[in-house]
Design an enzyme around this catalytic site. Structure first.
Site, PDB file in Angstrom:
ATOM      1  N   HIS A 163       0.827  -1.218   0.000  1.00 19.00           N
ATOM      2  CA  HIS A 163       0.000   0.000   0.000  1.00 19.00           C
ATOM      3  C   HIS A 163       0.857   1.263   0.000  1.00 19.00           C
ATOM      4  O   HIS A 163       0.430   2.305   0.478  1.00 19.00           O
ATOM      5  CB  HIS A 163      -0.945   0.044   1.207  1.00 19.00           C
ATOM      6  CG  HIS A 163      -1.688  -1.232   1.438  1.00 19.00           C
ATOM      7  ND1 HIS A 163      -2.931  -1.487   0.897  1.00 19.00           N
ATOM      8  CD2 HIS A 163      -1.350  -2.348   2.122  1.00 19.00           C
ATOM      9  CE1 HIS A 163      -3.325  -2.697   1.260  1.00 19.00           C
ATOM     10  NE2 HIS A 163      -2.378  -3.249   2.006  1.00 19.00           N
ATOM     11  N   SER A 284      15.382  21.640 -15.551  1.00 16.81           N
ATOM     12  CA  SER A 284      14.204  22.464 -15.827  1.00 16.81           C
ATOM     13  C   SER A 284      14.664  23.789 -16.413  1.00 16.81           C
ATOM     14  O   SER A 284      15.709  24.316 -16.040  1.00 16.81           O
ATOM     15  CB  SER A 284      13.439  22.711 -14.525  1.00 16.81           C
ATOM     16  OG  SER A 284      12.649  23.880 -14.647  1.00 16.81           O
ATOM     17  N   LYS A 290      16.438  21.795 -10.304  1.00 18.13           N
ATOM     18  CA  LYS A 290      15.759  20.542 -10.617  1.00 18.13           C
ATOM     19  C   LYS A 290      16.557  19.581 -11.475  1.00 18.13           C
ATOM     20  O   LYS A 290      17.311  19.980 -12.345  1.00 18.13           O
ATOM     21  CB  LYS A 290      14.429  20.832 -11.307  1.00 18.13           C
ATOM     22  CG  LYS A 290      13.438  21.435 -10.319  1.00 18.13           C
ATOM     23  CD  LYS A 290      12.026  21.278 -10.781  1.00 18.13           C
ATOM     24  CE  LYS A 290      11.586  19.834 -10.728  1.00 18.13           C
ATOM     25  NZ  LYS A 290      10.195  19.715 -11.142  1.00 18.13           N
ATOM     26  N   GLU A 297      10.103   8.488 -16.547  1.00 21.95           N
ATOM     27  CA  GLU A 297       8.716   8.951 -16.728  1.00 21.95           C
ATOM     28  C   GLU A 297       8.186   8.557 -18.104  1.00 21.95           C
ATOM     29  O   GLU A 297       7.037   8.129 -18.252  1.00 21.95           O
ATOM     30  CB  GLU A 297       8.644  10.477 -16.592  1.00 21.95           C
ATOM     31  CG  GLU A 297       8.819  10.981 -15.179  1.00 21.95           C
ATOM     32  CD  GLU A 297       8.872  12.507 -15.144  1.00 21.95           C
ATOM     33  OE1 GLU A 297       9.938  13.075 -15.451  1.00 21.95           O
ATOM     34  OE2 GLU A 297       7.846  13.118 -14.835  1.00 21.95           O
TER      35      GLU A 297
END
Ligand code: ARG
Length: 468
Positions: A163, A284, A290, A297
């Protein structure tokens, strides 16, 4: 319009030219050009067989084979005149053949139809593509096992989750091997699909077979198919071989998407378990701090795309009457796309994993936190004879108290433990280490180093047997 009629290869019964929009819509050259090598292979096998069966004379056969050879050279050299007016790869090649060798080129299509031709081409193409996929899967499998081995000594311990809540500590090596097992099954699915698709449709002709005395066993053998397909209608109408491949690739891409998702999570500032190699991350344009996990992804997202490819073709085939329907031309783009997507995802994953930098102190701290050793305490009481349900309740009370006080399990003294249940002894404190918790799960398939080491040794043997 009184006149000449259509200039198409099939134009005999047509009085007028095709509408331009209809022609563009019908055209498949933009994607089925990829089948050129297989189309030539199939044509060679067919022409040689026609000569052996006396349907073509040896001179005719020689002329055709020489023409096919020149076409291959032209395509490889990039000088082949691909022309949209010839609709697809098959008719482009046939039209060129007649230009190169004269009228005899038109004899190649004796006892054959584009229906059995395209089914044959696609099986040949897919057989080759799936072979490449198995190779890429095996390279990733080797990487996973190598990473498992690399992080076994000293053992990197991380929290295992259920979970997405910290559950019990596991070895990082065990985590890598979980993906190895999934990938190994993904490979067997591809191999199963390969076995079933290895049958030759060639000679089914348009749908019913042919009146020419062809030898389908011979062409099957020449193209290294196990057998010729046993029913001509089935041979030209069926695409379950593509569907099976697509579903194997979709499941495989799902495996990669789950691994990718864990890398996205674990490399986040919140987890901090792992740092992605610079070569596989991006920055970024506005936020200088970043480092984004774009590659994982995208691998995650492309699962949607490959599943979409599968659903596309499932939907195309549903309810289609026998035998060939032009709908089946829509089988190619999904399978080409799925193969390209899955192969590049496999390659990227294999390239990325060895560059990951894991942070063992952080993963270990996380593994110990969140009361991840509570089960071990309950198991301890159960071993001392307390029914597990009661042990579970005792430890539940301990966790609640510690939570209220903002403390972790490791802070418990023996006296405190005994105040909850006097079955607790000195040896219970040892359990409160993640190393002890991991080592105690020494059951087949469990996360203890001994088990994991044995599985790595087996996996290495499995990979050696697979060769490549
Ligand atoms: N381009 C077609 C396809 O991909 C080839 C077969 C065409 N057959 C036909 N009867 N129109 O399916």
């Amino acid at each position: 319009m009184a006149g000449e009629g259509s200039k198409k290869l099939w134009g005999g019964r047509f009085a007028a030219e095709t509408d331009k929009l209809a022609e563009a819509f019908n055209n498949s050259l933009g994607f089925d050009r990829r089948l050129w090598r297989e189309d030539l292979e199939g044509s060679r096998a067919h022409a040689e067989m026609l000569v052996e069966r006396g349907v073509l004379t040896p001179e005719e056969g020689r002329a055709i084979l020489e023409g096919l050879e020149r076409i291959q050279e032209e395509i490889e050299a990039g000088t082949f005149p691909w022309r949209d007016e010839y609709e697809d790869v098959h008719m482009n090649i046939e039209a060129r053949l007649t230009e190169l060798v004269g009228e005899v080129g038109g004899k190649l299509h004796t006892a054959r139809s584009r229906n059995d031709q395209v089914a044959t081409d696609l099986r040949l193409w897919l057989r080759r593509a799936l072979g490449e996929i198995v190779g890429a899967q095996q390279r990733l499998a080797r990487t996973l096992v190598a990473e498992a081995e690399r992080h076994l000594e000293p053992p990197v311990i991380l929290p295992g989750y259920t979970h997405l809540q910290r559950a019990q500590p596991v070895l990082l090596s065990h985590w890598f091997l979980a993906y190895y097992e999934m990938l190994a099954r993904d490979t067997t699915r591809v191999l199963d699909a390969l076995f079933r698709m290895d049958e030759s449709p060639l000679g089914a002709a348009a749908l019913a077979g042919t009146s020419f005395p062809i030898d389908r066993h011979q062409t099957a053998e020449r193209l290294s198919f196990r057998v010729p397909m046993r029913n001509s209608l089935d041979a030209v109408a069926s695409r379950d071989f593509v569907l099976e491949a697509l579903s194997a690739l979709a499941i495989g891409q799902l495996t990669l998407s789950r691994l990718a998702e864990e890398l996205v999570l674990y490399s986040s500032f919140e987890f901090g378990f792992v740092t992605l190699p610079d070569a596989f991350a991006t920055g970024s344009s506005i936020m200088p701090q970043k480092k984004n996990p774009d590659i994982p992804e995208l691998i995650r997202a492309k699962a949607g795309r490959v599943v979409g490819d599968l659903v596309t073709l499932l939907t195309v085939v549903k309810g289609l009457p026998l035998a060939y329907n032009k709908d089946l031309q829509e089988d190619k783009e999904p399978i080409f796309d799925a193969v390209d997507t899955y192969v590049s995802s496999l390659r990227l994953m294999a390239a990325l994993l060895p560059g990951l930098v894991w942070h063992p102190e952080i993963t270990k701290r996380a593994a110990a936190g969140g009361y991840a050793l509570a089960t071990d305490l309950a198991d301890y009481l159960a071993r001392k004879g307390l029914p597990f349900r009661q042990a579970h309740a005792v430890v539940g009370r301990i966790v609640r108290k510690l939570q209220e006080e903002g403390r972790e399990l490791e802070s418990l003294s023996l006296e405190e433990l005994r105040s909850f249940n006097e079955l607790f002894g000195e040896d219970a404190l040892v359990l409160l280490s993640v190393e002890g918790a991991v080592a105690s799960r020494n059951v087949y398939g469990g996360t203890a180093p001994e088990q994991v080491r044995a599985r790595i040794a087996e996996a290495k043997k499995e990979l050696e047997e697979d060769g490549s």
